[in-house]
Design a protein around this motif. Sequence first.
Motif, mmCIF file in Angstrom:
data_model
loop_
_atom_site.group_PDB
_atom_site.id
_atom_site.type_symbol
_atom_site.label_atom_id
_atom_site.label_comp_id
_atom_site.label_asym_id
_atom_site.label_seq_id
_atom_site.Cartn_x
_atom_site.Cartn_y
_atom_site.Cartn_z
ATOM 1 N N TYR A 51 26.141 32.218 48.429
ATOM 2 C CA TYR A 51 26.393 32.211 46.985
ATOM 3 C C TYR A 51 26.320 30.803 46.384
ATOM 4 O O TYR A 51 26.416 30.644 45.171
ATOM 5 C CB TYR A 51 27.772 32.806 46.681
ATOM 6 C CG TYR A 51 27.923 34.233 47.145
ATOM 7 C CD1 TYR A 51 27.239 35.259 46.505
ATOM 8 C CD2 TYR A 51 28.743 34.550 48.227
ATOM 9 C CE1 TYR A 51 27.368 36.580 46.937
ATOM 10 C CE2 TYR A 51 28.881 35.856 48.659
ATOM 11 C CZ TYR A 51 28.195 36.869 48.016
ATOM 12 O OH TYR A 51 28.319 38.174 48.435
ATOM 13 N N GLU A 83 35.399 34.765 48.708
ATOM 14 C CA GLU A 83 34.091 34.988 49.334
ATOM 15 C C GLU A 83 33.011 34.144 48.666
ATOM 16 O O GLU A 83 32.182 33.512 49.342
ATOM 17 C CB GLU A 83 33.739 36.468 49.246
ATOM 18 C CG GLU A 83 32.416 36.843 49.903
ATOM 19 C CD GLU A 83 32.093 38.316 49.737
ATOM 20 O OE1 GLU A 83 31.166 38.790 50.419
ATOM 21 O OE2 GLU A 83 32.760 38.983 48.915
ATOM 22 N N LEU A 84 33.009 34.112 47.334
ATOM 23 C CA LEU A 84 31.995 33.357 46.606
ATOM 24 C C LEU A 84 32.050 31.865 46.908
ATOM 25 O O LEU A 84 31.020 31.183 46.912
ATOM 26 C CB LEU A 84 32.167 33.570 45.098
ATOM 27 C CG LEU A 84 31.900 34.973 44.562
ATOM 28 C CD1 LEU A 84 32.233 35.042 43.077
ATOM 29 C CD2 LEU A 84 30.453 35.383 44.814
ATOM 30 N N LEU A 131 31.202 38.679 39.620
ATOM 31 C CA LEU A 131 32.592 39.087 39.452
ATOM 32 C C LEU A 131 32.623 40.204 38.414
ATOM 33 O O LEU A 131 31.805 40.208 37.482
ATOM 34 C CB LEU A 131 33.463 37.926 38.957
ATOM 35 C CG LEU A 131 33.873 36.854 39.960
ATOM 36 C CD1 LEU A 131 34.538 35.689 39.234
ATOM 37 C CD2 LEU A 131 34.814 37.418 41.021
ATOM 38 N N GLN A 178 40.073 38.077 46.635
ATOM 39 C CA GLN A 178 39.228 38.187 47.823
ATOM 40 C C GLN A 178 37.757 37.936 47.488
ATOM 41 O O GLN A 178 37.051 37.261 48.242
ATOM 42 C CB GLN A 178 39.425 39.564 48.452
ATOM 43 C CG GLN A 178 40.784 39.737 49.105
ATOM 44 C CD GLN A 178 41.092 41.170 49.487
ATOM 45 O OE1 GLN A 178 40.402 42.099 49.055
ATOM 46 N NE2 GLN A 178 42.134 41.372 50.293
ATOM 47 N N ARG A 179 37.318 38.450 46.350
ATOM 48 C CA ARG A 179 35.938 38.224 45.947
ATOM 49 C C ARG A 179 35.703 36.754 45.605
ATOM 50 O O ARG A 179 34.684 36.166 45.986
ATOM 51 C CB ARG A 179 35.604 39.106 44.741
ATOM 52 C CG ARG A 179 34.192 38.918 44.183
ATOM 53 C CD ARG A 179 33.123 39.173 45.230
ATOM 54 N NE ARG A 179 31.783 39.172 44.629
ATOM 55 C CZ ARG A 179 30.669 39.062 45.321
ATOM 56 N NH1 ARG A 179 30.705 38.945 46.647
ATOM 57 N NH2 ARG A 179 29.485 39.087 44.708
ATOM 58 N N ALA A 183 42.049 42.117 44.957
ATOM 59 C CA ALA A 183 40.614 42.294 45.157
ATOM 60 C C ALA A 183 39.825 41.182 44.470
ATOM 61 O O ALA A 183 38.821 40.691 45.006
ATOM 62 C CB ALA A 183 40.183 43.661 44.627
#
Length: 429
Positions: free
Chosen positions: A102, A95-96, A62, A91-92, A88
């Motif tokens: 991950y 995803e993680l 991050l 969204q990250r 943003a």
Amino acid sequence: MTDSTHSPDLKSWVSSADRHADFPIQNLPLGIFSPKDEGPRAGTAIGDKVLDLWAVAELGLLPRADVVPLENPTLNAFFALPKADRMAFRQRLSELLSDEQYREKVEPLLYDAADCTMHLPARIGDYTDFYVGIHHAMNIGKQFRPDNPLLPNYKYVPIGYHGRASSIRVSGEPVTRPNGQRKAPDEDAPVRGPSRRLDYELELGVWIGPGNALGEPIAIADAPDHVAGFGLLNDWSARDLQGWEYQPLGPFLAKNFHSTVSPWVVTAEAMAPFRKAQAPRPEGDPAPLDYLSDAGDRKHGALALELDTFLLTAKMRDAGEAPHRLSQSAAEHMYWTVAQIVTHHASNGCDLRPGDLLGTGTISGPNDDSLGSLMEMSKGGKEPITLPNGETRGFLEDGDEIILKATAKADGAVPIGFGECRAVVRPAP
């Protein structure tokens, strides 16, 4: 404004997140927490776990600039980010927590939520409480002005007052019954002592994002970009103190002794699927003035959010009984939208700052089972309510605990919750 982070098909490799009542991966609320025997830092709730965001950033997963530093950790700096940067980041984070690639690195950075201590999510510079629940305003007004419950300005201007930020506490901290002056109508002079008419107020808390410069109003079309997120708020009220002191300048000691806020901030981005059209104003009501009127706000300015209030008395607690639900209301009963109260607050040039907190005021519904305060339920204490165990309540007694909850629901979306906002009443000193 929905995106892949809201997809009902999205799953997390954190097993407890699947169908979690409050914190599925579609939520990802932010807060400040302390793991056991460690200092506070920023985190996100995922299922029954809390993810250490600073530790994730240290792994390079991050951007560090977007994560609250360990020194003096609050969410103020994150709230100040532009909306695009906050999106943003979300969204990250999504995803993680959804991509198995991950998992090996991120899973060791999860803590059991039950073992964590929660803190206030932000350094609250200013706190303003509004009065946007029209059913509450009508019910309270009828007790004092049966023939004219709403004052003439209510449907033209979002009514609010400046509260006390220093006495806002996070969920779980007890509230001490306040002492103050009170005077019954049949008494010649006031007396000072513990409040006898202590009440709760079911409210939605609005956390301010970037804010505005002094002298520069916020246009209503831009107001949503200045809202970082939402939480639950219990703005405790000593009704007897308030009745004596509030004229002519409004609430003072009856309101500033304690307000309770939920620890998790449900971001404005997480609430995107739960936006809905503002309810049409009743026939005959005036249209909002131009600066409070916006087509986009009318179409998307309301929230599909259920609000629940529970009471757990000392007797119920000792008997091992579950809390009793007092009422269920909904955010759709707000007469003014969040964008309208933000816009109005800044319309005279007042500067709002990241981490400022706005309260909606008590959100009651139109029916007896949707009222947001005991003042309404008990008709000012004249008709105490009876609980399932036989206890009665006109107002709160020492040892009573109020628990607020909220759930956002919409067709085609995974429901998300706000967690709890709770506090127990302890005796006056």
